[in-house]
Design a protein around this motif. Sequence first.
Motif, short mmCIF file in Angstrom:
data_model
loop_
_atom_site.label_atom_id
_atom_site.label_comp_id
_atom_site.label_asym_id
_atom_site.label_seq_id
_atom_site.Cartn_x
_atom_site.Cartn_y
_atom_site.Cartn_z
N TYR A 1 0.78 -1.19 0.25
CA TYR A 1 0.14 0.06 0.12
C TYR A 1 0.75 0.82 -0.12
N LYS A 2 0.45 1.87 -0.99
CA LYS A 2 1.44 3.49 -0.70
C LYS A 2 0.04 4.26 -0.46
N ILE A 3 0.37 5.51 -0.42
CA ILE A 3 0.34 7.33 -0.58
C ILE A 3 -0.22 7.19 -1.94
N ARG A 4 -1.72 7.38 -1.91
CA ARG A 4 -2.55 7.45 -3.17
C ARG A 4 -2.50 8.46 -4.18
N VAL A 5 -2.46 8.29 -5.35
CA VAL A 5 -1.96 8.83 -6.18
C VAL A 5 -2.48 10.83 -6.42
N ARG B 1 -7.55 7.06 5.68
CA ARG B 1 -6.09 6.77 4.38
C ARG B 1 -5.14 6.93 5.74
N PRO B 2 -3.57 6.05 5.76
CA PRO B 2 -2.71 6.34 6.18
C PRO B 2 -1.62 7.35 5.68
N GLY B 3 -1.84 8.43 6.05
CA GLY B 3 -1.43 10.08 6.01
C GLY B 3 -2.21 11.27 5.88
N GLY B 4 -3.43 10.25 6.53
CA GLY B 4 -4.73 11.32 5.77
C GLY B 4 -4.74 11.93 7.97
N TYR B 5 -5.98 12.93 7.76
CA TYR B 5 -5.82 13.98 8.92
C TYR B 5 -7.61 14.26 9.70
N LEU B 6 -7.01 13.53 11.26
CA LEU B 6 -8.53 13.79 11.53
C LEU B 6 -8.62 15.84 12.14
N LEU B 7 -9.40 15.98 12.54
CA LEU B 7 -9.62 17.48 12.72
C LEU B 7 -11.01 18.11 13.49
N VAL C 1 -5.55 17.96 16.31
CA VAL C 1 -5.37 17.87 14.42
C VAL C 1 -4.45 16.12 14.61
N GLY C 2 -4.70 15.04 14.32
CA GLY C 2 -3.99 13.64 14.57
C GLY C 2 -3.81 13.47 12.75
N LYS C 3 -2.88 12.94 12.75
CA LYS C 3 -2.75 12.48 11.43
C LYS C 3 -1.70 11.15 11.69
N LYS C 4 -2.89 10.46 10.79
CA LYS C 4 -2.51 8.11 10.68
C LYS C 4 -1.56 8.34 10.18
N ASP C 5 -0.40 7.04 10.43
CA ASP C 5 0.68 6.47 10.23
C ASP C 5 0.40 4.97 9.26
N PHE C 6 1.46 4.74 9.06
CA PHE C 6 1.19 3.08 8.31
C PHE C 6 1.03 1.97 9.17
N TRP C 7 1.37 2.35 10.82
CA TRP C 7 1.84 1.42 11.84
C TRP C 7 0.41 0.05 11.63
#
Length: 593
Positions: A133-137, A542-548, A579-585
């Motif tokens: 899985y990769k950061i989306r296009v 998504r990984p790399g996505g934000y929660l506000l 502000v939270g940012k999700k990673d690939f964990w």
Amino acid sequence: MALSVHNLLKERKYPFAFAFFLLLLFVTFLLISNSQSPITNFTRPGPFSSLPKSPSPLTGISSNTSSTGIDATVDYAIDEWELCKGPGMVDYIPCLDNWKAIKALKSRRHMEHRERHCPDPSPRCLVPLPQGYKIRVPWPKSRDMIWYNNVPHPKLVEYKKDQRWVVKSGDYFIFPGGGTQFKDGVNNYIESIEKTLPVIEWGKKTRVILDVGCGVASFGGSLLDKNVITMSLAPKDEHEAQIQFALERGIPATLSVIGTQKLTFPDNSYDLIHCARCRVHWDADGGKPLMELNRILRPGGYFIWSATPVYRNDERDKNVWKSMVAITESICWKVVAKTFYESSQIGVVIYQKPVSSSCYENRKVNNPPLCDQAIRPNNSWYVPLESCIVPLPSYSDKWPSPWPARLTDKPPSLSSESDAEENFKGDTRHWSALVSEVYLEGLAINWSSVRNVIDMNAGYGGFAAALINLPLWVMNVVPVQESDTLPVIFDRGLIGIYHDWCESFNTYPRTYDLLHSSFLFKNLTKRCGIIEVAAEMDRILRPGGYLLVQDTMEIINKLRPILKSLHWSLNVHQEQFLVGKKDFWRPDTSTTV
């Protein structure tokens, strides 16, 4: 007479002078603070007056984390998260993949197995990531191509290879704009419709569309160029991952089926509904599916049906057409266009819903009858389909203003109460200021990476309206326990849906780039666990996505340890914005599938 310091001390008046000096300093500080505040302090107007006021003034928004007010005596974190166990968990949707409930169904005749059957309790597990899985296009490139590994489902490539829905090319899926009815390409199909009925006026009069049985959403994706926003809708069925493809492309879409229950949209909401070989039997069960379209179609709105019964003459198609003629006449739809496109060898019929009740009143047979509004629920959440016609609203002859004026003009469905319009305008001003001066400037969110957004409690849609000039779209969610403002959202030319956040959302994992909520969690956590809600947000994002989150420190303090245990990076700003940012964990990456 002026007083000297010596006289003040001698006459013992110094306590009064000292107090006066402190008061002067305090007033001066308040004046300075207020002059620096970018946003005025008022409670969100209209249906939100019961919500807590935003702390004010919002001075000096900083990216530094604040730990003020942390309650160290309460730990809301989970010691050890686990991956969801079982086959296909990489695409797990709890309320659509509850196999125990599905197997217990007495009937699947009306697509009951594609409807919501939520597990109790809600799951706390985490969905695994697909291998590679990769950061989306990024958008807009993603409209035409996505990473194969992000949605590794090649079935449609083979199944629809002659129709060119989707093609695999190296590490990518490519979307050439084909479709069952788009033999000359989707753009040519869209242009042909407007030539057939110019009054449609894509992107001016016609702004909000529902595409039923959307495939990979190429119809809705192409209409974005014409300032049309399309809710692409399909069930989770054998057309593997079609809605997942749509959302990975950055095109608005949702999972749903016209089965035994109403769609989770308000009455009189869509300007136009489209079905191109969508495999819905509109004449089934006494015409209930078509009556559901009539319910959600705006008075004067259009239904475009491109299917073989429109243009073929075999016995089966002729019988279906005959049934459609009977049902559409009984609900007072009129045919405004019917044509056959020689180049693509397909036919289209366009119906229009009435704007006046006179046809209903003059029918020879009162069948189907008008629905009794006194006993109808005020939203469509878990409500059975009806065999009746929804009466036209009092504003049925008022089409919204042309786009983009309808975004800020008074919505036709707005309450007639004396202060409703001012509350609506105040809400619009509030979100315009908050988004422009805080969200876009002070919260360290990389908005260029954001395409798909959910506003978890959208109110009037002010958050989405304030973001309208950015290259993103917002799914405006109106919680079913809150005031029903979803009709106003559709009137504004935006899209949305009803939902209860104590249950899972009808979307695949990893489909949204940003989740936003404003004072949602206080009432929500009275009914369900905050850990389960956090697990659902992790599933959607998504990984790399934000929660506000805009909320009180009490709520933020409950969310922080949970999100930290998910290995999200967190910042708190001005004791009200998390502000939270999700990673690939993931808990155990060796078990991903």
